[in-house]
Design an enzyme around this catalytic site. Structure first.
Site, PDB file in Angstrom:
ATOM      1  CG  HIS A 468      -1.904   1.217   1.550  1.00 56.20           C
ATOM      2  ND1 HIS A 468      -2.978   1.496   1.138  1.00 56.20           N
ATOM      3  CD2 HIS A 468      -1.467   2.529   2.124  1.00 56.20           C
ATOM      4  CE1 HIS A 468      -3.369   2.471   1.046  1.00 56.20           C
ATOM      5  NE2 HIS A 468      -2.561   3.181   1.682  1.00 56.20           N
ATOM      6  CD  GLU A 469       1.632   3.660   3.740  1.00 55.87           C
ATOM      7  OE1 GLU A 469       1.974   4.885   2.998  1.00 55.87           O
ATOM      8  OE2 GLU A 469       0.719   3.669   4.252  1.00 55.87           O
ATOM      9  CG  HIS A 475       0.321   9.157  -6.667  1.00 58.79           C
ATOM     10  ND1 HIS A 475      -0.715   9.779  -5.970  1.00 58.79           N
ATOM     11  CD2 HIS A 475       0.243   9.956  -7.970  1.00 58.79           C
ATOM     12  CE1 HIS A 475      -1.391  10.534  -6.714  1.00 58.79           C
ATOM     13  NE2 HIS A 475      -0.938  10.794  -7.795  1.00 58.79           N
TER      14      HIS A 475
END
Length: 679
Positions: A468-469, A475
């Site tokens: 997730h991180e 991004h």
């Protein structure tokens, strides 16, 4: 301080402008902040002092080029204060918070600057700007207007007082929470009480005790949410209760670290500030500049999900109660433990049995990095020659498929008393073509560190968190924009979790899982049947997971939909009433965060915005369906997702970017199916 002695006064000469952590000392931060504030205000004054009419070149460009010293010191300092704080940084953060708020107000409430921006906004259609430049003017005008730039001088003075006071209070909330979390760590004298934990977990507890001077004992440090990973394995019900009680006691014990009065004052001031700015509530003020647009849209979505989630949680609770029998009622500290028993009984799935296959280094290199290479063509090389801010933090150089540099990725995996709870991504250097800046991003997690020489075995949830991180990191790495304002993850808050949630899908994707899920002792790959059973039980316990999340999201909304005239005196009573109104007041399913340790909403920038996770998950679930429909882990799929979503950063409306990627708006049905709410 002399120019040559402060590393923040000039851009770093290290690769990718990595901050020179080997040279940075605590005494460098304050002078750099002071010079940064002074220089930035001078740059703004130079814009407003011009006699020439406003143009994009003489107004927007210098604004985007300004504040570089301040940016350098702020990124480094706030990463330090969150991941490796000390008494000096804690004190400085409280002192700097109101100064930063005042600095921000001095710019956004400047009438001459607002007049120039408004003049450009009024003639946007005639300026002949490209799309990103047009959007830049639009964002400046919107943000300045919402910040109060159009208020009277008297109201601006009140607003500045609110902002400075709130910055102090939210900083204090975080410091109190860290101190109380450390104080409430559970000390265990006898190893027999740790029955049910894996060797690595016991080793980590022994190491945490040793670091506190408690040799021969064991320390269980608390995590940010209400629950704790150890609750699933510990056979000692008494110890499980001690951990849960300690977790839920944070911020309510009286003394210096009590957060109850802070919660009341923060929410009151936010409501009063919202009224001053022309909004009924703080939630209305916040959502006005998010994709949700108003609190009613949030309430409609959360209200649609809550009844089904609560119903599913009650059904799950009945199954768990059967495991205990009629002798005693299921308690909150029992849920995780008996969930694993029911999971094994119903689906023959033992999540704990997966842990030996999740050795941290293999998960990182052969899982997280490998998925990114397969999907986007990027590669990773550790740079042991580059010094990070803590010995546990590792630096990796990231390169595009054609050999061109992409940026630096820093991973700080382990928990420590100086690190706040949870997991997150920070930028240290944010890409901008205007400034010629590269990209440096950091992922922080809180994995217990075993003794030297022992492997770090991740839980299922910790593995998921790393994927997730890393989605946030991608991004930040992939965004390619002209203007600093749009760099990396600078998007609407209720969109920012979308890329990270999408990246979670690769954790169990067959080609990825088979590459990293290898038993750390035997070298055997994780059996297919174990994964098949896990997938078959994918919606198991989703009633609990959705309920505890929604309880926190709705609690956040409740605090921030009170009006300035409301009178709230008791935090616990308000919280109980808010949860009862939405049917999520089940004592066996406590809210993921109670108010006094709800860092997201009272210190972490998610005030009136904790709904963002499930709001973004609508897009995420819809995107996962798109990948499945289009062949999954393929380079052309990765390139499309990178170029049309991740790569645009904040340079266009996020929902417009989503439509460009997906070909339509997102639909909610995939989310309902994923969470078992479609029946």
């Amino acid at each position: 301080m002399a120019e040559s002695t402060n590393p923040f006064f000039a851009p770093s000469t290290l690769p990718y402008q990595l901050p020179p952590f080997a040279e940075i000392r605590d005494e460098h931060y304050r002078p750099a902040f002071e010079r940064g504030f002074e220089e930035h205000l001078a740059e703004v004054r130079a814009v407003t002092a011009q006699s020439d009419p406003p143009t994009f070149e003489n107004t927007m460009i210098p604004l985007e080029k300004g504040g570089q010293i301040l940016q350098r010191v702020a990124e480094a300092f706030y990463n330090k204060s969150s991941s490796d704080s000390n008494d000096t940084t804690n004190a400085l953060e409280e002192e700097i918070a109101p100064l930063f708020a005042a600095h921000d107000d001095a710019i956004k409430l400047d009438p001459a600057l607002y007049a120039r921006i408004k003049a450009l906004h009024d003639q946007l259609d005639t300026l002949g700007l490209d799309d990103e430049s047009t959007y830049l003017v639009h964002r400046y005008f919107t943000e300045f207007t919402l910040a109060g730039a159009g208020l009277s001088d008297e109201d601006k003075e009140k607003l500045t007082e609110y902002n400075q006071r709130l910055s102090t209070l939210t900083t204090r909330f975080e410091k109190n929470l860290l101190a109380d979390t450390n104080d409430l760590a559970v000390v265990v004298d006898d190893a027999s009480e740790l029955d049910g934990l894996a060797e690595g977990e016991i080793s980590a507890a022994a190491e945490a005790a040793r670091e506190r001077g408690l040799d021969g004992k064991f320390v269980i440090t608390l995590v940010l949410p209400t629950g704790h990973p150890f609750l699933a394995g510990l056979t000692s019900r008494g110890l499980r209760e001690r951990i849960m009680t300690a977790s839920r006691s944070r911020g309510i014990r009286g003394g210096d670290n009590d957060n109850r009065n802070l919660v009341l004052e923060i929410t009151r001031l936010r409501a009063e500030r919202a009224r001053l700015l022309g909004f009924d509530t703080h939630a209305a003020y916040v959502t006005a500049d998010e994709t949700a647009k108003n609190p009613q849209a949030v309430a409609d979505m959360l209200g649609r999900l809550a009844p089904a989630a609560a119903r599913n949680a009650r059904a799950e609770q009945a199954d768990l109660q059967q495991q205990i029998g009629d002798g005693d009622a299921l308690k909150s500290w029992d849920w995780a433990f008996y969930t694993e028993k029911v999971r094994q009984a119903k689906y023959n799935v033992d999540v704990a049995a997966m842990r030996p296959y999740f050795e941290a280094e293999r998960v990182l290199r052969d899982g997280v990095f490998y998925a990114a290479t397969r999907l986007y063509g990027i590669t990773f090389a550790e740079r042991a020659d580059l010094v990070a801010y803590h010995p546990d933090a590792r630096v990796f150089e990231v390169t595009n498929e054609d050999g061109s540099p992409l940026g630096l990725y820093i991973l700080d995996l382990y928990t420590r008393d100086s690190k706040r709870g949870g997991a997150w991504m920070n930028p240290l250097i944010s890409q901008s073509a205007l400034l010629g800046n590269p990209t440096v991003v950091v992922n922080n997690l809180n994995v217990p560190k075993p003794a030297a020489g022992e492997p770090t075995l991740l839980t299922y949830d910790e593995t998921n968190t790393l994927f997730h991180e890393f989605g946030h990191a991608l991004h930040g790495l992939f965004a390619r924009v002209t203007y600093p304002k749009f760099a990396g993850t600078n998007v609407f808050r209720d969109f920012v979790e979308f890329p990270s949630q999408v990246n979670e899908m690769w954790m169990l994707w067959p080609e990825i899982l088979e590459n990293y899920a290898v038993h750390h002792e035997t070298g055997e790959r994780m059996p297919d049947e174990l994964v098949d059973k896990l997938n078959a039980s994918s919606s198991f316990n989703e009633g609990f997971k959705t309920s505890e999340y929604l309880a926190a999201a709705l609690l956040d909304q409740a605090w921030h939909t009170i009006t300035a005239d409301a009178s709230v005196a008791d935090v616990s009573a308000f919280e109980a009433d808010a949860l009862a109104r939405v049917g999520l007041d089940n004592p066996a399913v406590p809210t993921r965060y109670a108010s006094t340790y709800f860092a997201h909403t009272f210190s972490g920038g998610y005030d009136a915005g904790y709904y963002s996770y499930i709001w973004s998950e609508v897009l995420d679930a819809d995107t996962v369906e798109w990948f499945k429909e289009n062949g999954g882990l393929k380079r052309d799929n990765g390139d499309r997702f990178r170029m049309r979503l991740l790569g645009v950063g904040g340079s266009k409306d996020p929902l417009e970017a989503y439509r460009d990627f997906r070909g339509r708006d997102a639909v909610i049905e995939p989310l309902l199916k994923r969470r078992g709410l479609d029946s």
